[in-house]
Enzyme design. Structure first.
Site, mmCIF file in Angstrom:
data_model
loop_
_atom_site.group_PDB
_atom_site.id
_atom_site.type_symbol
_atom_site.label_atom_id
_atom_site.label_comp_id
_atom_site.label_asym_id
_atom_site.label_seq_id
_atom_site.Cartn_x
_atom_site.Cartn_y
_atom_site.Cartn_z
ATOM 1 N N ASP A 290 33.627 22.265 -25.479
ATOM 2 C CA ASP A 290 33.000 22.056 -24.394
ATOM 3 C C ASP A 290 32.528 23.580 -23.781
ATOM 4 O O ASP A 290 33.432 24.078 -23.021
ATOM 5 C CB ASP A 290 33.699 21.318 -23.355
ATOM 6 C CG ASP A 290 32.851 20.950 -22.249
ATOM 7 O OD1 ASP A 290 31.516 21.388 -22.286
ATOM 8 O OD2 ASP A 290 33.233 20.259 -21.045
ATOM 9 N N ALA A 291 31.947 24.194 -24.380
ATOM 10 C CA ALA A 291 31.605 25.592 -24.171
ATOM 11 C C ALA A 291 30.176 25.804 -23.237
ATOM 12 O O ALA A 291 29.906 26.934 -22.727
ATOM 13 C CB ALA A 291 31.492 26.238 -25.543
ATOM 14 N N LYS A 292 29.120 25.025 -23.239
ATOM 15 C CA LYS A 292 27.975 25.008 -22.648
ATOM 16 C C LYS A 292 27.319 26.320 -22.799
ATOM 17 O O LYS A 292 26.887 26.953 -22.077
ATOM 18 C CB LYS A 292 28.260 24.551 -21.177
ATOM 19 C CG LYS A 292 28.681 23.284 -20.770
ATOM 20 C CD LYS A 292 28.895 23.139 -19.461
ATOM 21 C CE LYS A 292 29.530 21.684 -19.109
ATOM 22 N NZ LYS A 292 31.021 21.769 -19.295
ATOM 23 N N ARG A 293 27.004 26.549 -24.229
ATOM 24 C CA ARG A 293 26.565 27.754 -24.635
ATOM 25 C C ARG A 293 24.938 27.592 -24.651
ATOM 26 O O ARG A 293 24.502 26.660 -24.419
ATOM 27 C CB ARG A 293 26.928 28.229 -26.190
ATOM 28 C CG ARG A 293 28.129 28.621 -26.349
ATOM 29 C CD ARG A 293 28.676 29.647 -25.167
ATOM 30 N NE ARG A 293 30.016 30.388 -25.622
ATOM 31 C CZ ARG A 293 30.858 30.276 -24.700
ATOM 32 N NH1 ARG A 293 31.039 29.684 -23.746
ATOM 33 N NH2 ARG A 293 32.077 30.904 -25.425
#
EC number: 4.1.1.23
Length: 271
Positions: A91-94
């Site tokens: 869950d990095a939301k890159r």
């Protein structure tokens, strides 16, 4: 992990539970702080007690990044600890220009071995498609989130009355398929999950917001489930912080059991 393999795990465990790993040093049980790696010890105990009921784990990368180099080492150890038949979500939301996104993808798919990564769509196709070039790996695209600020942009309507999140769904379906593209759809917007499902009938949804944030699991299933379940419902705080004592892992297991039992009934009802 393929879509068929993920669905097989859902059927095997009668569960579509994703456990969110948000290990905050300020919140984990105090007795763990004397451990050489408190965050790893915390995540290890949670995973060992909930793996029978979870089909996915979602480490929130920020909680590891905030610890610097040691946090990245811990994240890798946590990812390696998760059983191979359980879906893993970074869950990095890159989301950045193409060459940068390609390197983000290599970090999570090659340097580590995550099955998927959460990606922000705002910069368009060239920021998303590099993640889709990896076989049997997934993009989980932010579509309709549950935070208060989501209303700032996601629900803005164009001249034809179409909300922005629907345009994101329609356009992004050109980039990937139900075999490698999922969407984040917040549980606290239960009335809109059905609208998202109309636009993306075959895709999996990662659904945060059940439990501590007040989302209804029954409503999510009613509006969002498809013939292959199509849902990964995440619970973070409601499971991992259900107790702050030495019994935290046992209590986390109890909370996972409760959710799995409810999910089992819903699977029987809708599949």
């Amino acid at each position: 992990m393929t879509r068929a393999e993920l669905f097989a795990q859902i059927q095997k465990k009668s569960s579509f539970l994703c456990v969110g790993l948000d290990p905050d040093l300020a919140k984990i049980p105090a007795h763990l702080l004397s451990e050489p790696d408190p965050i790893f010890s915390f995540c290890k105990a949670i995973i060992e007690e909930t793996a029978d009921f979870a089909v996915a784990y979602k480490p929130n990368i920020a909680f590891f990044e905030a610890l610097g180099a040691k946090g990245w080492e811990t994240l890798k150890k946590v990812e390696e600890l998760i059983p191979a038949d359980i879906f893993t979500i970074a869950d990095a939301k890159r989301g950045d220009i193409g060459n940068t996104s390609k390197l983000y993808a290599k970090a999570f798919f090659e340097q580590m071995n995550f099955d998927s990564v959460t990606v922000a769509p705002y910069m368009g196709a060239d920021s998303v498609t590099p993640f889709l070039e990896f076989e049997d790996r997934w993009v989980i695209l932010l579509a309709l989130t549950s935070n208060a600020g989501s209303m700032d942009f996601q629900l803005i309507r164009d001249e034809n009355g179409k909300p922005l999140y629907q345009s994101v769904l329609e356009k992004s379906k050109e980039w990937g398929s139900p075999e490698n593209l999922m969407y984040v759809v917040g549980a606290t917007r239960g009335e809109l999950i059905g609208e998202v499902r109309k636009v993306a009938p075959a895709h999996f949804f990662l659904v945060p917001g059940v439990g501590a944030q007040g989302g209804s699991l029954a409503e999510v299933a009613k509006h969002g489930m498809n013939s292959h379940c199509g849902l990964l419902v995440n619970s973070s705080r409601g499971i991992i912080y259900a107790s702050s004592g030495k019994d935290f892992a046992r209590i986390a297991r109890q909370e996972a059991v409760k959710l799995q039992a409810e999910m089992s009934v819903l699977l029987e009802q809708y599949l």
